[in-house]
Every structure is written in structure tokens, then in C-alpha cells.
Design an enzyme around this catalytic site. Structure first.
Site, PDB file in Angstrom:
ATOM      1  N   ASP A   1     -43.549  10.230  51.646  1.00 47.37           N
ATOM      2  CA  ASP A   1     -44.128  10.126  50.318  1.00 47.37           C
ATOM      3  C   ASP A   1     -45.521  10.783  50.383  1.00 47.37           C
ATOM      4  OD1 ASP A   1     -43.789   8.886  47.652  1.00 47.37           O
ATOM      5  OD2 ASP A   1     -45.407   7.561  48.270  1.00 47.37           O
ATOM      6  N   SER A   2     -46.566  10.004  50.616  1.00 49.50           N
ATOM      7  CA  SER A   2     -47.908  10.592  50.763  1.00 49.50           C
ATOM      8  C   SER A   2     -48.029  11.387  52.062  1.00 49.50           C
ATOM      9  CB  SER A   2     -48.966   9.491  50.747  1.00 49.50           C
ATOM     10  OG  SER A   2     -48.834   8.675  51.897  1.00 49.50           O
ATOM     11  N   GLY A   3     -47.249  10.972  53.073  1.00 50.47           N
ATOM     12  CA  GLY A   3     -47.371  11.579  54.398  1.00 50.47           C
ATOM     13  C   GLY A   3     -48.330  10.803  55.289  1.00 50.47           C
ATOM     14  N   ASN A   4     -48.950   9.742  54.768  1.00 43.32           N
ATOM     15  CA  ASN A   4     -49.914   8.968  55.565  1.00 43.32           C
ATOM     16  C   ASN A   4     -49.272   8.352  56.797  1.00 43.32           C
ATOM     17  OD1 ASN A   4     -52.320   9.278  54.104  1.00 43.32           O
ATOM     18  ND2 ASN A   4     -51.633   7.811  52.581  1.00 43.32           N
TER      19      ASN A   4
ATOM     20  N   ASP B   1     -37.178   7.721  57.157  1.00 44.92           N
ATOM     21  CA  ASP B   1     -36.320   7.613  55.980  1.00 44.92           C
ATOM     22  C   ASP B   1     -36.826   8.492  54.844  1.00 44.92           C
ATOM     23  OD1 ASP B   1     -38.610   6.066  55.631  1.00 44.92           O
ATOM     24  OD2 ASP B   1     -37.562   4.258  55.001  1.00 44.92           O
TER      25      ASP B   1
ATOM     26  N   ASP C   1     -35.509   0.367  50.765  1.00 44.71           N
ATOM     27  CA  ASP C   1     -35.448  -0.907  50.054  1.00 44.71           C
ATOM     28  C   ASP C   1     -36.309  -0.930  48.797  1.00 44.71           C
ATOM     29  OD1 ASP C   1     -37.940  -0.945  51.680  1.00 44.71           O
ATOM     30  OD2 ASP C   1     -38.130  -2.961  50.858  1.00 44.71           O
TER      31      ASP C   1
ATOM     32  N   LEU D   1     -46.579   9.314  58.496  1.00 48.13           N
ATOM     33  CA  LEU D   1     -46.250  10.312  59.507  1.00 48.13           C
ATOM     34  C   LEU D   1     -47.489  10.935  60.133  1.00 48.13           C
ATOM     35  CD1 LEU D   1     -43.093  12.393  58.644  1.00 48.13           C
ATOM     36  CD2 LEU D   1     -43.560  10.997  60.647  1.00 48.13           C
TER      37      LEU D   1
ATOM     38  N   LYS E   1     -40.486  13.694  49.328  1.00 49.65           N
ATOM     39  CA  LYS E   1     -40.973  13.864  47.947  1.00 49.65           C
ATOM     40  C   LYS E   1     -42.187  14.778  48.016  1.00 49.65           C
ATOM     41  CE  LYS E   1     -40.137   9.035  46.637  1.00 49.65           C
ATOM     42  NZ  LYS E   1     -40.802   7.842  46.092  1.00 49.65           N
TER      43      LYS E   1
ATOM     44  N   ARG F   1     -30.998  -2.018  51.076  1.00 47.44           N
ATOM     45  CA  ARG F   1     -30.995  -1.130  52.249  1.00 47.44           C
ATOM     46  C   ARG F   1     -29.566  -0.747  52.641  1.00 47.44           C
ATOM     47  NH1 ARG F   1     -36.137  -0.918  54.639  1.00 47.44           N
ATOM     48  NH2 ARG F   1     -37.403  -2.801  54.464  1.00 47.44           N
TER      49      ARG F   1
HETATM   50  P1  IMP Z   1     -46.004   7.436  53.085  1.00 48.72           P
HETATM   51  O1  IMP Z   1     -46.836   6.906  54.198  1.00 48.72           O
HETATM   52  O2  IMP Z   1     -46.746   7.416  51.765  1.00 48.72           O
HETATM   53  O3  IMP Z   1     -45.411   8.810  53.357  1.00 48.72           O
HETATM   54  O4  IMP Z   1     -44.850   6.402  52.804  1.00 48.72           O
HETATM   55  C1  IMP Z   1     -43.738   6.313  53.512  1.00 48.72           C
HETATM   56  C2  IMP Z   1     -43.096   4.950  53.330  1.00 48.72           C
HETATM   57  O5  IMP Z   1     -43.206   4.452  51.973  1.00 48.72           O
HETATM   58  C3  IMP Z   1     -41.630   5.056  53.599  1.00 48.72           C
HETATM   59  O6  IMP Z   1     -41.348   4.945  54.975  1.00 48.72           O
HETATM   60  C4  IMP Z   1     -41.074   3.930  52.755  1.00 48.72           C
HETATM   61  O7  IMP Z   1     -41.140   2.711  53.475  1.00 48.72           O
HETATM   62  C5  IMP Z   1     -41.997   3.846  51.566  1.00 48.72           C
HETATM   63  N1  IMP Z   1     -41.444   4.572  50.394  1.00 48.72           N
HETATM   64  C6  IMP Z   1     -41.958   5.678  49.813  1.00 48.72           C
HETATM   65  N2  IMP Z   1     -41.208   6.077  48.775  1.00 48.72           N
HETATM   66  C7  IMP Z   1     -40.172   5.216  48.696  1.00 48.72           C
HETATM   67  C8  IMP Z   1     -39.027   5.122  47.816  1.00 48.72           C
HETATM   68  O8  IMP Z   1     -38.796   5.911  46.888  1.00 48.72           O
HETATM   69  N3  IMP Z   1     -38.181   4.076  48.053  1.00 48.72           N
HETATM   70  C9  IMP Z   1     -38.377   3.185  49.070  1.00 48.72           C
HETATM   71  N4  IMP Z   1     -39.420   3.247  49.912  1.00 48.72           N
HETATM   72  C10 IMP Z   1     -40.322   4.254  49.729  1.00 48.72           C
HETATM   73 MG    MG Z   2     -40.347   3.671  56.213  1.00 47.69          MG
END
Ligand code: IMP
Ligand code: MG
Length: 176
Positions: A101-104, A98, A158, A106, A129, A164
């Protein structure tokens, strides 16, 4: 003040862009099948919409993970909550997310999936982002929209498990 949701990307624009990305995938995978890995729960809506527009043969599987920040350490810790039902060895796999964000999340999933020897592995996300990326090694093959550092909801995303089901991508305003 009661929280409200402001439309960031309207439904017609989201759907038009998903069609474009699906068309790209159809071209890239011509003559092959794709195995889509939907990352629960957020990418359910996107996965369905994308899969409906694919003309190459499609199979689906689902997995779920949760990430935790660990106090003073900025790197998130990701835990697998539900594994796939089927092996992916020898298959052409696309992870469908979806939002990155940080990419952690993935980065963790890519390592986990690579160890299972798929024939190929690509990443597809509805939203990215880029300014928030910590794991710069994560290469995304298909991105529908790159957005600013905003907290977005809808189309599967969400805020405390709500919103959602919104058919567009919105931004929460006046949150407590
Ligand atoms: P990452 O591991 O930091 O890349 O985070 C990814 C997960 O953080 C996504 O799959 C979402 O569940 C959640 N997330 C990050 N940004 C948002 C946002 O703006 N709205 C809702 N969920 C987010
Ligand atoms: Mg997610």
C-alpha cells in the site's frame, strides 16, 4: 445494510497468475535455492500457493510486523512483532507480501533484512496499489496484480481479521 464481498479477481485467475510468477522465479533462480520470508498473517495463503509451484529448492521462514500511523505524521511506524527463526546471511531471500500500500512495511523490512547480509534480496507481492505508494524507493521484483485504490479482502487479506480464508480477491461493499 449488511456488508457483502464482491469478487474482484476470481480464484482461477489468482491461481493462474501465481503459477506464472512461480515459473518466472523458477527461471530466475535456476541452479539455486530460494529462502521465502512469509510476512504473517496476510501472506500465508499466497506463500503456500507460490511455494507449491516452485521447482527450485525452497526453505521458509516467517515474520510478523505491525504498522501504526502516528497522528499528524503521514509516515507509518512499523514495529517487528515476530522475528525470523533463522539467520539469512548468504542466502537467496525473497520477501513474500500480500499487498503493498504505502510501502512503509516493505521499506522497513528491506532495511532490516539488508543489514543481515543475504546473498540476494528480492520482493514478491500478490497485490500492489501503486497509486498509494509513499515509499517510492521500494522496488518490487514480482507482482501478481496491480490494482486500483480499493480495500480488498481474501487470499489472506482481512477486514477486522475476517475474510482471510476467501479463495478469491474481493472488495467489501456496504461496510458500516
Ligand atoms: P503498507 O505498509 O502501507 O504498504 O501496508 C501494507 C499492509 O497494510 C498490508 O500488509 C496489509 O496488512 C494492509 N493493507 C493495505 N491495504 C489493504 C487492503 O486493501 N486490504 C487488506 N489489508 C490491506
Ligand atoms: Mg500484511
Amino acid at each position: 445494510m449488511k456488508e457483502t464481498v464482491r469478487v474482484l479477481i476470481p480464484e482461477d485467475q489468482v491461481e493462474a497468475r501465481i503459477r506464472e510468477v512461480a515459473e518466472q522465479i523458477n527461471q530466475d533462480y535456476a541452479g539455486r535455492s530460494v529462502h521465502l520470508l512469509c510476512i504473517l498473517k496476510g501472506s500465508v495463503f499466497f506463500t503456500c500457493e507460490l511455494a507449491k509451484r516452485l521447482t527450485v529448492p525452497v526453505t521458509l521462514d516467517f515474520m510478523s510486523c505491525s504498522s501504526y500511523g502516528s497522528g499528524t505524521v503521514s509516515k507509518g511506524i512499523v514495529r517487528l512483532a515476530k522475528d525470523l527463526d533463522e539467520p539469512i546471511e548468504g542466502r537467496d531471500v525473497i520477501i513474500v507480501e500480500d499487498i503493498i500500500d504505502s510501502g512503509n512495511t516493505l521499506a522497513y523490512l528491506v532495511e532490516l533484512m539488508k543489514a543481515r547480509h543475504p546473498a540476494s534480496l528480492k520482493l514478491c507481492t500478490l497485490l500492489d496499489k501503486p497509486s498509494r505508494r509513499v515509499r517510492h524507493e521500494v522496488q518490487v521484483d514480482y507482482t501478481c496484480f496491480a490494482i486500483e485504490d480499493l480495500f480488498v479482502v481474501g487470499y489472506g487479506l482481512d477486514y477486522a481479521q475476517r475474510y482471510r480464508n476467501l479463495p478469491y480477491i474481493g472488495v467489501i461493499e456496504n461496510a458500516e
